[in-house]
Design an enzyme around this catalytic site. Structure first.
Site, PDB file in Angstrom:
ATOM      1  N   GLU A  41     -83.978 -32.103  -1.302  1.00  0.00           N
ATOM      2  CA  GLU A  41     -84.380 -31.547  -0.006  1.00  0.00           C
ATOM      3  C   GLU A  41     -84.094 -32.560   1.110  1.00  0.00           C
ATOM      4  O   GLU A  41     -84.339 -33.753   0.962  1.00  0.00           O
ATOM      5  CB  GLU A  41     -85.878 -31.237  -0.064  1.00  0.00           C
ATOM      6  N   LYS A 110     -86.220 -22.648   4.166  1.00  0.00           N
ATOM      7  CA  LYS A 110     -87.469 -22.749   3.411  1.00  0.00           C
ATOM      8  C   LYS A 110     -88.530 -21.830   4.005  1.00  0.00           C
ATOM      9  O   LYS A 110     -88.810 -21.870   5.205  1.00  0.00           O
ATOM     10  CB  LYS A 110     -87.950 -24.196   3.429  1.00  0.00           C
ATOM     11  N   CYS A 144     -88.214 -26.713  -2.804  1.00  0.00           N
ATOM     12  CA  CYS A 144     -89.454 -27.428  -3.114  1.00  0.00           C
ATOM     13  C   CYS A 144     -90.654 -26.496  -3.274  1.00  0.00           C
ATOM     14  O   CYS A 144     -90.754 -25.764  -4.258  1.00  0.00           O
ATOM     15  CB  CYS A 144     -89.701 -28.497  -2.058  1.00  0.00           C
TER      16      CYS A 144
END
Length: 262
Positions: A41, A110, A144
């Site tokens: 990330e 995200k 994540c």
């Protein structure tokens, strides 16, 4: 498709330096027969860089995207990389997939932001399933914290994702995610999951490494330690098909019972 997991925090704050790290990793991965390299990330800029996130953020088709495409094309390997994406005045925590020919195939923002740090610097994405076809596989993207929501991964399973790629910045004391949750996510959704972490201390965070590629049988095909590393494992579409045939999780669902989830 041999997949390389680049476990590294690179050089936080230096896009040029991180592109050099990626170039060398892509060369090594290609020499080892890999068809895909995955970074952590926010690899392009660093994660814990505060207000530099906004300063270094770029469009999905910006100069850094062109530089990654050049690296991919020169080494003949596809790349998934994490970066801060600027869209007008808005900044997203994003991951982009570039083909071995240097073509941008998919860009994901995200959707589930972790903690005050991310909420202070990013806007959440609104599209939960982003995919592209690569090397005979349907590749999906999460980042994540996203993978810790089972609904996200199940949505990918129902959309046909074979390999779920998850650039991550997993920090202490949550290493159980890499050790335990990722193999379970792979098994319960009958897919491969590539979870690629940062490593070492960065600002207030201590990243735990343990990058993992788990198969649909719940077995880790490769797992890095706590140091910088480049680890590789094979993703086999025939094994995915056979595993789904043998394991009826997706066929035995009863969606009519799950209305309370939404």
């Amino acid at each position: 498709m041999r997949t390389a997991l680049l476990q590294s925090s690179g050089l936080p704050g230096s896009v040029v330096g991180n592109l050099k790290v990626l170039d060398e990793a892509a060369r090594c991965a290609a020499d080892a027969g890999a068809g895909l390299v995955v970074t952590p990330e926010m690899f392009l800029t660093g994660y814990a860089i505060g207000d530099d996130i906004a300063r270094l953020a770029e469009a999905a088709d910006g100069d850094s995207a062109d530089a990654v495409a050049e690296i991919a094309g020169r080494h003949g390997v596809a790349i998934v990389y994490g970066y801060p994406e600027r869209a007008g005045e808005t900044v997203f925590n994003s991951a982009q997939l570039v083909s071995a020919e240097g073509v941008r195939l998919a860009n994901y923002r995200k959707t589930h932001l972790f903690g005050c740090f991310e909420r202070d610097h990013f806007a959440p994405g609104e599209r939960s399933v982003v995919q592209a076809d690569l090397g005979g596989l349907r590749v999906g993207l999460l980042i994540c914290y996203d993978v810790e929501f089972p609904e996200n991964v199940r949505a990918h399973a129902l959309a046909g994702t074979d390999l779920l790629v998850v650039p991550t910045a997993q920090m202490h004391p949550f290493q159980f995610v890499a050790e335990s949750m990722i193999p379970v996510r792979a098994f319960e959704n009958q897919m491969y999951v590539a979870y690629v972490n940062r490593v070492g201390r960065e600002g207030e965070f201590e990243f735990v490494g343990l990058s993992t590629l788990a198969g649909p049988d719940g077995v880790a095909r490769t797992r890095a330690g706590r140091a910088e590393d480049l680890v590789l494992a094979d993703v086999d579409p025939a094994f995915v098909a056979a595993s789904r045939e043998a394991n009826p999780y997706l066929q035995d669902r009863r969606p009519g019972l799950y209305g309370s989830l939404v």
